[in-house]
Motif scaffolding. Structure first.
Motif, short mmCIF file in Angstrom:
data_model
loop_
_atom_site.label_atom_id
_atom_site.label_comp_id
_atom_site.label_asym_id
_atom_site.label_seq_id
_atom_site.Cartn_x
_atom_site.Cartn_y
_atom_site.Cartn_z
N VAL A 360 0.85 -1.08 0.12
CA VAL A 360 -0.07 0.10 0.17
C VAL A 360 0.87 1.25 0.15
N LEU A 361 1.89 1.02 0.76
CA LEU A 361 2.73 2.22 1.02
C LEU A 361 3.60 2.72 -0.23
N ALA A 362 4.60 1.58 -0.67
CA ALA A 362 5.66 2.09 -1.34
C ALA A 362 5.47 1.74 -2.88
N SER A 363 6.60 1.63 -3.54
CA SER A 363 6.55 1.57 -5.04
C SER A 363 6.14 -0.11 -5.42
N LEU A 364 6.00 -0.02 -6.90
CA LEU A 364 5.80 -1.34 -7.36
C LEU A 364 6.93 -2.55 -7.60
N HIS A 365 8.01 -1.92 -7.07
CA HIS A 365 9.36 -2.75 -7.11
C HIS A 365 9.38 -3.71 -6.31
#
Ligand SMILES: Cc1cc2nc3c(=O)[nH]c(=O)nc-3n(C[C@H](O)[C@H](O)[C@H](O)COP(=O)(O)O)c2cc1C
Length: 435
Positions: A360-365
Motif C-alpha cells: 500500500v505504501l511503497a513502489s511497485l518494485h
C-alpha cells in the motif's frame, strides 16, 4: 532455470533513499543533491563493490505536487551527470536515460557516443518511451503507446546507423602521409522514415571497442517485444517472484522471435532495499520514511488496486474476502493488486494493518524490508529460480541502506559466488558478458 552463473547488479542514482521523509534526516546530504559530488561519491563506492553499472532514470517534466514535500522529479540531466562521473571512475558502467519520444536521434547518438569515448567504453543507455512531458516538446497530446514504440524502433535504427556511419577504422591519423581519416569509409545514412529524416554521417567516429549496451524500461507486450529486438537489459517493476518469472519467460520468447538468445536479454528489476541491523530497525525505517502518506492517500491506493473503499471504516475492523468487489478496477500493476487482494483473503487483516503494508505504501518494485541476511536469501531465491538475471538496487529510507548494501550485501553475494569479486574487463559490455 537461471541463464547465467552470476548476477548482474546496477545501482540507481535516483536518490530514492532520500524520498518520503528520508531527505529530512540530519545525515541526508540533501543540500548537495544537484552537485556532481553527490552522485560521484556513490558511483565511486559502487565501483569499489564491482557493480556492473550505475544508472540514472530521467524525465523531462516537473509535476509540482510532489515537489512541495520532497525533491520529486527534479534532477540533473542524466547524461551530463554520467559525463562528470566518467572522469573520476575507471571501470563501472554508466547507464544514462534518453527518451525516444522527445529526443532527436542525431543528438542522442552523438551524446551517447561522446559519453562512450569520455568513459573509454563504459556508456550505456536506458531507452524510455516516457509517460509524460509532451507539452514541453510542442505536442498537445501524449502519443499513443503504439506510436511511441514505433518511433522508438526507428529511433534506435537511426542511432545505430549513425554510429556505424563513421566507423573506427576510418580514423587513420597517419602523420607521415598527412591523412587524418579515410573518407571512403564514412557514409551518409540517408534515412527517411515515418518519424525521422536524417542524412548523416555522425560527426564523431565510433569508439574503437565494445559497443554501447542498451536497456529498455516499459512492461507492456509491445515494450517487451521492443526489448526482445534490441535491448541487452530490461528494467522492470516486478513486485513478486511470479511476476518476474512470467516476465522472464515472455522476454525469452520475444528474444527468440527476433533471432536472439534469451540469455542476451537480462531481466533486471528494481529491488527496493530498506535494510537495518534487525528486522525491527528496517521496518521502523520503512514506516518512518512513509509517515506522511496520510490515511486518505493510503485508502485511495487500496481503492485503486482492489476497488474496495475503506473510507469511514474503523481501524480495528477486519477485512474479509467477501468485502472485495467481484470485478477489481484496471490497476496500474495487476500483480500488485492481486497480491493485495490475496493478502486480504489469506489474513483477513485489520484495516490499520492493511494500510501499513508495503504494497500500500511503497513502489511497485520488488522489495526487501529486513536485514542483509534477508536480502541475500531473497536475491538467491529469485536468481536460482531463474526469475531474474540480477537487479537494479533502488535504496530506501536512509544513507544507512546504502552503506549496508554496498558494504555488506554485495560482498556477501560475492562470497557466495553469485557475484564477481573483481572486474575482469574495463568496458560496460565486458561486465555484462562476464559469466
Ligand atoms: C521500470 C520502469 C522505469 C521507467 N523509467 C522511466 C524513466 O526513467 N523516464 C521516463 O520518462 N519513463 C520511464 N518509464 C516509462 C516507460 O518508458 C514507458 O513509457 C511506460 O512504461 C509505458 O510503456 P509500457 O506500457 O510498455 O510499460 C519507465 C517504466 C518502467 C516500467
Amino acid at each position: 532455470m537461471k541463464l547465467r552463473a552470476k548476477l548482474c547488479i546496477g545501482m540507481s542514482l535516483a536518490p530514492t533513499w532520500l524520498s518520503g521523509e528520508g531527505w529530512r534526516r540530519p545525515d541526508s546530504g540533501i543540500e548537495g543533491l544537484y552537485s556532481s559530488d553527490f552522485a560521484l561519491e556513490i558511483a565511486r563506492r559502487a565501483e569499489a563493490a564491482h557493480l556492473d553499472f550505475v544508472f540514472r532514470p530521467d524525465t523531462y517534466y516537473l509535476p509540482l505536487e510532489p515537489l512541495e514535500q520532497s525533491f520529486g522529479f527534479s534532477s540533473l540531466d542524466a547524461t551530463l551527470m554520467m559525463a562528470a562521473i566518467a572522469r573520476e571512475t575507471s571501470r563501472i558502467g554508466l547507464l544514462t536515460t534518453i527518451s525516444t519520444t522527445f529526443s532527436a536521434p542525431y543528438m542522442a547518438a552523438r551524446q551517447l557516443m561522446s559519453l562512450h569515448w569520455l568513459s573509454r567504453g563504459r556508456a550505456g543507455c536506458n531507452l524510455v518511451t516516457a509517460l509524460s512531458g509532451n507539452e514541453n516538446f510542442g505536442l498537445p497530446e501524449m502519443p499513443t503507446s503504439n506510436q511511441r514504440y514505433a518511433r522508438a524502433a526507428e529511433f534506435i535504427q537511426v542511432m545505430r546507423a549513425l554510429w556505424s556511419s563513421f566507423p573506427a577504422e576510418a580514423l587513420r591519423i597517419d602523420r607521415a602521409a598527412g591523412q587524418y581519416a579515410d573518407t571512403t569509409l564514412i557514409h551518409p545514412i540517408d534515412h527517411k522514415g515515418a518519424d525521422f529524416a536524417v542524412k548523416g554521417p555522425l560527426n564523431l567516429p565510433e569508439f574503437p571497442g565494445p559497443r554501447l549496451p542498451l536497456m529498455q524500461a516499459g512492461g507492456s507486450v509491445t515494450g517487451m517485444d521492443f526489448a526482445g529486438s534490441v535491448a541487452d537489459m530490461v528494467f522492470a517493476q516486478t513486485p513478486d517472484m511470479a511476476a518476474a518469472l512470467a516476465m522472464r519467460q515472455e522476454l525469452s520468447a520475444r528474444a527468440r522471435a527476433h533471432g536472439r538468445a534469451p540469455r542476451d536479454l537480462r531481466l533486471l528489476p528494481g529491488l527496493s532495499l530498506y535494510l537495518g541491523r534487525t528486522r525491527a530497525e528496517a521496518r521502523d525505517l520503512f514506516l518512518s520514511t512513509h509517515a506522511r502518506v496520510d490515511r486518505a492517500q493510503r485508502i485511495a491506493r487500496v481503492k485503486a488496486a482492489t476497488g474496495l473503499d475503506l473510507t469511514g471504516w474503523e481501524g480495528d475492523r477486519r477485512i474479509t474476502a467477501a468485502d472485495l468487489p467481484d470485478t477489481p478496477p484496471a490497476a496500474r500493476s495487476p500483480t500488485q493488486a492481486a497480491a493485495l487482494a490475496a493478502a486480504i483473503r489469506r489474513e483477513t487483516p485489520r484495516v490499520d494493518d492493511l494500510l501499513a503494508r508495503p504494497e500500500v505504501l511503497a513502489s511497485l518494485h520488488w522489495q526487501v524490508i529486513g536485514t542483509v541476511e534477508d536480502a541475500v536469501s531473497e536475491i538467491t531465491r529469485w536468481f536460482e529460480a531463474g526469475a531474474v538475471d540480477g537487479f537494479v538496487a533502488v535504496l530506501g529510507g536512509a544513507p544507512s541502506s546504502l552503506d549496508l548494501t554496498l558494504g555488506e550485501l554485495i560482498p556477501r553475494l560475492a562470497e557466495a559466488g553469485l557475484f564477481r569479486s573483481a572486474y575482469s574487463g574495463t568496458t560496460f559490455l565486458e561486465h555484462l558478458e562476464q559469466d
